[in-house]
Design a protein around this motif. Structure first.
Motif, mmCIF file in Angstrom:
data_model
loop_
_atom_site.group_PDB
_atom_site.id
_atom_site.type_symbol
_atom_site.label_atom_id
_atom_site.label_comp_id
_atom_site.label_asym_id
_atom_site.label_seq_id
_atom_site.Cartn_x
_atom_site.Cartn_y
_atom_site.Cartn_z
ATOM 1 N N LEU A 77 -7.712 -4.462 -2.620
ATOM 2 C CA LEU A 77 -6.594 -5.286 -3.072
ATOM 3 C C LEU A 77 -6.239 -5.044 -4.535
ATOM 4 N N ASP A 78 -7.225 -4.665 -5.333
ATOM 5 C CA ASP A 78 -6.970 -4.422 -6.753
ATOM 6 C C ASP A 78 -6.172 -3.148 -7.004
ATOM 7 N N VAL A 79 -6.071 -2.261 -6.013
ATOM 8 C CA VAL A 79 -5.345 -1.006 -6.220
ATOM 9 C C VAL A 79 -4.087 -0.943 -5.356
ATOM 10 N N LEU A 80 -3.624 -2.106 -4.914
ATOM 11 C CA LEU A 80 -2.342 -2.186 -4.222
ATOM 12 C C LEU A 80 -1.293 -2.692 -5.201
ATOM 13 N N VAL A 107 -2.597 1.629 -9.393
ATOM 14 C CA VAL A 107 -2.307 1.599 -7.957
ATOM 15 C C VAL A 107 -2.845 2.877 -7.310
ATOM 16 N N ALA A 108 -3.381 2.763 -6.108
ATOM 17 C CA ALA A 108 -3.862 3.933 -5.374
ATOM 18 C C ALA A 108 -2.722 4.556 -4.574
ATOM 19 N N LEU A 148 0.863 -1.174 0.000
ATOM 20 C CA LEU A 148 0.000 0.000 0.000
ATOM 21 C C LEU A 148 0.903 1.229 0.000
ATOM 22 N N VAL A 149 0.723 2.107 -0.984
ATOM 23 C CA VAL A 149 1.641 3.231 -1.196
ATOM 24 C C VAL A 149 1.096 4.494 -0.531
ATOM 25 N N ILE A 150 1.936 5.112 0.322
ATOM 26 C CA ILE A 150 1.526 6.270 1.128
ATOM 27 C C ILE A 150 2.348 7.494 0.733
ATOM 28 N N TRP A 151 1.676 8.651 0.635
ATOM 29 C CA TRP A 151 2.348 9.926 0.363
ATOM 30 C C TRP A 151 2.178 10.835 1.576
#
Length: 350
Positions: A346-349, A231-232, A196-199
């Protein structure tokens, strides 16, 4: 004369025996196997099985076999629900088979709810009633501001559980978090752990322009890092930050115009500014409800192991797209927070 009569009687008897044998064979060929249903022609089939079990040990086997021949329009709906409260050991096996010769539509649903208050089930559907993919309701995972190496991964597995999702930050932030590295990506993905990508490269998320600029910076770094489209990217809004609806609008609009998806993290309690800002933004742009994934840190139930995680109960605005729940922060043994992640994220990880 007697010879002819005897011959005729013999022929009649023989034909009678052959007729009886033929009828018997045809009847047997059309007799379905135990547990199966056979239809010739159009069919509408609805099978429901529910098992309620409360014991120390349990073995549950459910089998449904539907065979439909020649119908032009067939509808099949199979549902299996196992409500199981077992303290020692449980084995569950659900076998569902649909054989449809003509056009048909159907659904297979099966679920098992355990005695710990969580529900793990799946429902799969395709054009012929046979499911070929499974998405769990929730999966357990962690997030961390530290670099992930073999030692940290082993620490988590030895002390907490087996994470299926690992939240990590995009880019370094001095004194706060280390940025994700390519070595981490290889390590996590080789262990079947999604990222999971965090900004978090901001401290004052206020204003439409600020939302746009932060989203643009996140998109640029994600591209440079090789994060694939779809990806989110989650904007990290800490409770000490001021936040307004315009920042959320700017972030979401810019993100959705790119190849990435929109996400936001923070404490989504009704008493928090973030909650109010999100609702105000969604009232101006209703796509936020449908497209912006919410990763909420409310309520805070405290760090637990995977086995002792609380029942899934995230707090977020009604109508929002829930992605996950950070239910515990700042573990002492390993530098992690503990989470439940919703199956729809899960589809956007990565």
């Amino acid at each position: 004369m007697n010879t002819k009569t005897n011959l005729m009687l013999f022929m009649v008897a023989t034909l009678s025996i052959l007729f009886v044998l033929t009828v018997s064979i045809i009847s047997q060929s059309k007799t379905p196997a135990p547990g199966s249903v056979v239809f010739d022609g159009d069919a509408a089939i609805n099978n429901n099985i529910q098992n309620n079990i409360d014991s120390e040990n349990a073995i549950v086997e459910n089998s449904i076999d539907n065979q439909v021949n020649n119908g032009e329009t067939n509808e099949i709906d199979n549902n299996v629900l196992n409500n199981i409260s077992v303290s020692v050991d449980v084995t569950v096996k659900n076998d569902i088979s649909n054989q449809v010769d003509k056009d048909g539509k159907g659904s297979n649903g099966n679920g098992t709810s355990g005695g710990n208050g969580s529900n793990n089930g799946n429902a799969n559907e395709d054009s012929n009633g046979n499911g070929d993919s499974e998405t769990p309701d929730i999966v357990w995972g962690v997030d961390s501001a530290s670099l992930t190496d073999d030692e940290l991964l082993a620490c988590v597995r030895d002390n907490f559980g087996n994470p299926e999702v690992w939240g990590r930050y995009l880019g370094d932030k001095d004194g706060v978090s280390f940025g994700l590295t390519q070595e981490e990506v290889e390590l996590l993905q080789s262990n079947d752990i999604q990222i999971l990508v965090i900004w978090n490269q901001f401290n004052e998320p206020v204003g439409f322009d600020k939302g746009q600029s932060e989203a643009s910076a996140a998109i640029e770094l994600a591209r440079d890092f090789g994060i694939p489209e779809g990806v989110a990217l989650f904007a990290n809004v800490e409770p000490i930050y001021p936040i307004d609806d315009q920042f959320i609008l700017g972030w979401h609009e810019t993100m959705m115009e790119s190849e990435y998806n929109s996400g936001i993290y923070g404490i989504f309690s009704p008493s928090e500014e973030l909650y109010t800002a999100y609702v105000a933004a969604a009232e101006q742009d209703s796509s936020i409800y449908d497209e912006m994934y919410i990763w909420t840190a409310s309520p805070n139930e405290g760090i637990t192991t995977e086995a002792n995680a609380p029942a899934y109960n995230p707090e977020f605005p009604e109508g929002g797209l829930i992605g996950g729940w950070q239910y515990g922060i700042d573990a002492e043994t390993c530098n992690i927070d503990t989470n439940w992640f919703d199956g729809n994220v899960l589809d956007v990880l990565w």
